[in-house]
Design a protein around this motif. Structure first.
Motif, short mmCIF file in Angstrom:
data_model
loop_
_atom_site.label_atom_id
_atom_site.label_comp_id
_atom_site.label_asym_id
_atom_site.label_seq_id
_atom_site.Cartn_x
_atom_site.Cartn_y
_atom_site.Cartn_z
N THR A 93 69.20 96.22 27.65
CA THR A 93 68.37 96.87 28.67
C THR A 93 68.70 98.36 28.71
N ASP A 94 69.98 98.69 28.69
CA ASP A 94 70.39 100.10 28.65
C ASP A 94 69.81 100.82 27.44
N GLN A 95 69.67 100.10 26.34
CA GLN A 95 69.15 100.70 25.11
C GLN A 95 67.63 100.59 25.01
N THR A 96 66.98 100.15 26.07
CA THR A 96 65.52 100.02 26.24
C THR A 96 64.85 98.99 25.33
N PHE A 97 65.62 98.04 24.80
CA PHE A 97 65.00 96.93 24.09
C PHE A 97 64.41 95.92 25.07
N LEU A 98 64.93 95.89 26.27
CA LEU A 98 64.45 95.04 27.35
C LEU A 98 64.25 95.92 28.57
N LYS A 99 63.07 95.84 29.15
CA LYS A 99 62.80 96.64 30.34
C LYS A 99 63.56 96.06 31.54
N PRO A 100 64.01 96.93 32.44
CA PRO A 100 64.70 96.42 33.63
C PRO A 100 63.86 95.40 34.40
N ALA A 101 62.55 95.59 34.44
CA ALA A 101 61.68 94.63 35.14
C ALA A 101 61.74 93.26 34.47
N GLY A 102 61.89 93.24 33.15
CA GLY A 102 62.03 91.97 32.44
C GLY A 102 63.36 91.30 32.74
N LEU A 103 64.41 92.09 32.80
CA LEU A 103 65.73 91.56 33.14
C LEU A 103 65.72 91.00 34.56
N ASP A 104 65.01 91.67 35.44
CA ASP A 104 64.97 91.25 36.85
C ASP A 104 64.21 89.94 37.07
#
Length: 181
Positions: A150-161
């Motif tokens: 997520t920090d490296q923008t492979f996964l958006k924070p909204a996706g993680l959430d």
């Protein structure tokens, strides 16, 4: 109430504590009035899960590929046993039959199911709640890695959430229930 799909291990070589966790999960789902949707197996955590649900008076729906039926690992005591032609169609049916998803400790199959449900949620193909039960930090390394991507923008924070993490079955079910329509 709701149909809750639980992903977990089906290995026959697990420590008793994981089988106990699965049985507790099945029983708690039943006590709360939910239907259990599972991978349709009768061994490992999956077997303990369905046994726990039925012992507490719960309804069980199993979804299993024919190949696993042929290996004689199907939960033939399910209230409803749906047999699919393969693993991919099994996941599709499990998603369609369920209102929410709970992931217990498991291996590759469990992670495959979790990521299928999670990926389809990030693509807005469903809005069903998903909770990961992180008993004793079982999933901590995975969660750390997910934070990194997520920090490296492979996964958006909204996706993680979209994925809620809970330390216990009780808190996990509370989180699922709070997000059900």
């Amino acid at each position: 109430m709701a149909a809750i799909c639980v992903f977990c291990a089906s290995s026959r070589t697990l420590d008793q504590r994981w089988l106990d966790l699965a049985a507790e999960t099945g029983a708690e789902l039943a006590r709360r009035g939910h239907t259990l949707v599972s991978g349709g197996g009768c061994v490992g955590m999956m077997g303990a899960l369905v046994d726990g649900a039925r012992a507490a008076g719960g309804r069980t729906v199993g979804v299993i590929p024919q190949a696993l039926v042929d290996l004689e690992v199907a939960d033939l005591a399910s209230d409803e046993l749906l047999v699919t032609d393969g693993m991919a169609s099994r996941k599709t049916v499990m998603i369609e039959k369920s209102d929410a998803f709970l992931t217990l400790p498991g291996g590759l199959g469990t992670l495959d199911e979790l990521f299928e449900v999670w990926t389809t949620a990030t693509l807005a193909m469903h809005t069903k709640p998903m909770v990961l039960v992180d008993t004793d930090g079982f999933y901590r390394p995975l969660l750390d890695w997910l934070g990194t991507i997520t920090d490296q923008t492979f996964l958006k924070p909204a996706g993680l959430d979209l994925l809620t993490v809970a330390p216990t079955v009780s808190t996990a079910l509370d989180a699922l229930e709070s997000r059900l329509p």
